[in-house]
Design a protein around this motif. Structure first.
Motif, short mmCIF file in Angstrom:
data_model
loop_
_atom_site.label_atom_id
_atom_site.label_comp_id
_atom_site.label_asym_id
_atom_site.label_seq_id
_atom_site.Cartn_x
_atom_site.Cartn_y
_atom_site.Cartn_z
N THR A 1 0.86 -1.39 0.51
CA THR A 1 0.15 -0.01 -0.12
C THR A 1 0.90 1.11 0.01
OG1 THR A 1 0.25 -0.19 2.60
CG2 THR A 1 -1.65 -1.11 0.92
N PRO A 2 1.63 1.13 -1.18
CA PRO A 2 2.07 2.69 -1.29
C PRO A 2 1.81 3.84 -1.12
CG PRO A 2 2.44 1.74 -3.66
CD PRO A 2 1.49 0.60 -2.22
N ALA A 3 2.19 5.36 -0.07
CA ALA A 3 1.98 6.44 -0.70
C ALA A 3 1.94 6.91 -1.50
CB ALA A 3 2.84 7.42 0.92
N PRO A 4 0.80 7.50 -2.10
CA PRO A 4 1.85 8.38 -3.26
C PRO A 4 2.64 9.53 -3.12
CG PRO A 4 -0.75 8.05 -3.02
CD PRO A 4 -0.17 8.00 -1.85
N ALA A 5 3.47 8.99 -4.79
CA ALA A 5 4.70 10.47 -4.65
C ALA A 5 4.39 11.21 -4.27
CB ALA A 5 5.79 9.88 -5.92
N VAL A 6 5.09 12.74 -4.53
CA VAL A 6 4.86 14.27 -4.55
C VAL A 6 5.39 14.87 -5.71
CG1 VAL A 6 5.04 15.69 -3.40
CG2 VAL A 6 3.90 14.20 -1.82
N ILE A 7 4.99 15.71 -6.41
CA ILE A 7 5.85 16.33 -7.29
C ILE A 7 6.00 17.57 -6.34
CG2 ILE A 7 6.02 17.26 -9.77
CD1 ILE A 7 5.08 14.06 -10.50
N LEU A 8 6.85 18.30 -6.43
CA LEU A 8 6.98 20.12 -6.12
C LEU A 8 7.54 20.33 -7.62
CD1 LEU A 8 9.13 18.67 -2.73
CD2 LEU A 8 6.33 19.06 -3.51
N VAL A 9 7.13 21.85 -8.10
CA VAL A 9 6.93 22.38 -9.06
C VAL A 9 6.79 23.77 -8.47
CG1 VAL A 9 6.11 23.04 -11.47
CG2 VAL A 9 6.02 20.63 -10.18
N HIS A 10 8.13 24.21 -9.04
CA HIS A 10 9.05 25.51 -8.23
C HIS A 10 8.41 26.94 -8.85
CE1 HIS A 10 11.19 26.44 -11.15
NE2 HIS A 10 11.21 24.97 -11.81
N HIS B 1 4.59 25.73 -6.66
CA HIS B 1 3.85 27.36 -5.67
C HIS B 1 4.60 28.40 -6.29
CE1 HIS B 1 6.53 30.64 -4.06
NE2 HIS B 1 5.90 31.13 -3.57
N SER B 2 3.74 29.24 -6.64
CA SER B 2 3.94 30.64 -7.15
C SER B 2 2.93 30.03 -9.55
CB SER B 2 5.13 31.70 -7.45
OG SER B 2 5.03 32.31 -7.94
N LEU B 3 4.02 30.33 -10.20
CA LEU B 3 3.34 29.79 -11.51
C LEU B 3 3.51 28.22 -11.24
CD1 LEU B 3 4.48 29.56 -14.19
CD2 LEU B 3 6.68 29.88 -14.28
N GLY B 4 4.50 27.85 -10.45
CA GLY B 4 4.41 26.02 -10.70
C GLY B 4 2.75 25.89 -10.05
N GLY B 5 1.90 26.60 -9.44
CA GLY B 5 0.80 26.62 -8.62
C GLY B 5 0.23 26.88 -10.01
N ALA B 6 0.40 27.68 -10.45
CA ALA B 6 -0.71 27.53 -11.89
C ALA B 6 -0.52 26.59 -13.33
CB ALA B 6 -0.77 28.90 -12.25
#
Length: 231
Positions: A40-49, A115-120
């Motif tokens: 039951t792996p936790a989903p990966a997390v992708i971080l966009v700057h 975050h910021s542009l990454g959020g869009a």
């Protein structure tokens, strides 16, 4: 990728990978944390700057998340080690995130945080069904107010001489009092404000009217109506 036996995972060090986007741009991404196929792996997390930054801006967050989740940090095109390949519109960069997701061969759809542009960018991706959830940090999609702010300094942003000073002033105004001096210095040192990239990212705001901008955003978000992705 060779999966581990069920119930096991590797606590892997940061690893750099490169994926080619559909238009040939090379997108660099980094992975850390558990990578095996647990039951039951936790989903990966992708971080966009955000704009002018790179994957390293997320390091303090990634180090904490990587204890329990595979964490992927990526350099948007025109940033960090990724190709300086236009265009820099939301749809193209959301496609770059999709390319990273595909290249990572994840067990299940990831949490995607920008975050910021990454959020869009991640907001534009979310309705595709590729993400388990989408989080946009510090980025409103009501862009009319930001368009008004940019219009006041557009001529300076297009000036080679004035551009660095305008960008420095904008980021200075964004810093809050809670940000530690050391972290502020770290972000300043990794930031690269490339004029062509910044103008390319903001081209929509310079060239379109408010109604047109709203339509672009509405079109990007329309797939959420048919998606179960939390946003």
């Amino acid at each position: 990728m060779s999966p581990n036996p069920p119930g096991q995972f590797d606590q892997a060090p940061d690893r750099a990978e490169i994926v080619q986007a559909p238009d040939g741009a090379e997108i660099v991404w980094f992975s850390s944390g558990p990578t095996g196929r647990a039951i039951t792996p936790a989903p990966a997390v992708i971080l966009v700057h955000g704009i002018t930054e790179n994957a390293a801006s997320w390091l303090p967050v990634a180090e904490r998340l990587a204890i329990t989740n595979q964490v992927i940090r990526m350099d948007l095109r025109g940033h960090g080690q990724s190709s300086m390949t236009p265009p820099y519109d939301l749809a193209t960069m959301a496609g770059d995130v999709a390319s990273v997701i595909s290249d990572a061969e994840l067990v299940r759809p990831p949490h995607v945080i920008g975050h910021s542009l990454g959020g869009a960018v991640v907001s534009a991706l979310g309705g595709s069904g590729l993400a388990h959830s989408v989080v946009s940090v510090d980025q409103s999609l009501r862009l009319a107010g930001f368009k008004d702010q940019l219009s006041q300094v557009e001529a300076h942003l297009r000036s080679v001489e004035a551009f660095p000073k305008v960008m420095a002033g904008m980021f200075e105004a964004m810093y809050g009092p809670a940000l530690a001096a050391g972290e502020r210095q770290r972000l300043d040192e990794l930031r690269r404000a490339d004029q062509a990239v910044v103008l390319g990212v903001w081209e929509l705001l310079f060239t379109m009217g408010e109604a047109e901008i709203n339509q672009v955003i509405d079109d990007a978000l329309a797939p959420y109506a048919q998606s179960q992705t939390p946003y």
